[in-house]
Design an enzyme around this catalytic site. Structure first.
Site, PDB file in Angstrom:
ATOM      1  N   SER A  89       0.878  -1.163   0.000  1.00 56.21           N
ATOM      2  CA  SER A  89       0.000   0.000   0.000  1.00 56.21           C
ATOM      3  C   SER A  89       0.911   1.206   0.000  1.00 56.21           C
ATOM      4  O   SER A  89       1.527   1.522   1.019  1.00 56.21           O
ATOM      5  CB  SER A  89      -0.920   0.020   1.218  1.00 56.21           C
ATOM      6  OG  SER A  89      -1.642   1.245   1.255  1.00 56.21           O
ATOM      7  N   GLY A  90       1.019   1.828  -1.144  1.00 56.72           N
ATOM      8  CA  GLY A  90       1.890   2.984  -1.259  1.00 56.72           C
ATOM      9  C   GLY A  90       1.593   4.023  -0.203  1.00 56.72           C
ATOM     10  O   GLY A  90       2.500   4.627   0.363  1.00 56.72           O
ATOM     11  N   GLY A  92       0.220   3.425   2.681  1.00 59.46           N
ATOM     12  CA  GLY A  92       0.292   2.878   4.037  1.00 59.46           C
ATOM     13  C   GLY A  92      -1.064   2.649   4.663  1.00 59.46           C
ATOM     14  O   GLY A  92      -1.169   2.250   5.814  1.00 59.46           O
ATOM     15  N   GLU A 155       4.598   2.810  -8.493  1.00 59.26           N
ATOM     16  CA  GLU A 155       4.400   1.509  -9.139  1.00 59.26           C
ATOM     17  C   GLU A 155       5.563   1.144 -10.051  1.00 59.26           C
ATOM     18  O   GLU A 155       5.999  -0.011 -10.068  1.00 59.26           O
ATOM     19  CB  GLU A 155       3.077   1.537  -9.920  1.00 59.26           C
ATOM     20  CG  GLU A 155       1.877   1.734  -9.012  1.00 59.26           C
ATOM     21  CD  GLU A 155       0.807   2.640  -9.580  1.00 59.26           C
ATOM     22  OE1 GLU A 155      -0.138   2.954  -8.852  1.00 59.26           O
ATOM     23  OE2 GLU A 155       0.916   3.061 -10.764  1.00 59.26           O
TER      24      GLU A 155
END
Length: 188
Positions: A89-90, A92, A155
């Site tokens: 989860s980029g 967070g 990504e």
């Protein structure tokens, strides 16, 4: 931008990707290699475009001969002690990751969390946090600036990280490209 094919944008994309990728900790990468090499089975979970990067990584892990499962597939077995759960989860924050993390913790399996925000509460619960210093959907909260929209830089950096990990694992496990190719699907 008109007339030059967006050359400045292309160069900007490459520069920020280089900066993000080279800022990923080599120490964290080596720890990730150790975690994967020591796991009985590896489970992968993510959503959106991050899921696509994780799926590409899962395929390469399979090519390396690692037992890997994608969470949500009907053939995914139970996770157990000695297994490893990789999630991303980029930002967070992700409610589904939080719910699944509770199940993983109860199983005794270990957790690796990929994020740009390692100090967020959810990544802090992981056994290993891999920080990817790149812009995510949480741009307004101090994410790395980018010429690209939303989480594209995160990504892309994630995919390069995963390919780097595959190279490190191949060396560690004594795998050759020919051996990996032998595990490539023949149901095409």
């Amino acid at each position: 931008m008109k007339g030059n094919g967006g050359e400045a944008l292309r160069l900007g994309m490459l520069e920020e990707l280089k900066g993000s990728f080279l800022s990923i900790s080599a120490v964290e990468a080596e720890k990730l290699v150790e975690e994967i090499a020591g796991a009985k089975k590896v489970f992968i979970y993510g959503l959106g475009r991050e899921r696509l990067m994780l799926l590409a990584f899962g395929m390469r892990l399979m090519h390396l001969g690692i037992k890997v499962h994608i969470v949500g597939d009907v053939s995914t077995p139970a996770i157990e002690r000695g297994d490893l759960w990789l999630t991303s989860s980029g930002t967070g924050r992700l409610a589904t990751v939080e719910a699944l993390m509770g199940i993983v913790e109860a199983s005794g399996a270990r957790t690796v969390f990929f994020t740009a925000f390692p100090d967020a509460p959810l990544p802090q619960r992981a056994d290993l946090v891999i920080r990817i210093p790149a812009r995510t959907m949480r741009e307004d909260e101090g994410g790395t600036p980018s010429v690209q929209p939303m989480g594209s830089l995160f990504e892309q950096s994630q995919l390069l990280l995963f390919d780097w990990i595959v190279l490190l694992l191949a060396d560690r496990l004594g795998q050759t490209e020919a051996g990996m190719a032998g595990r490539h699907t023949n149901l095409e």
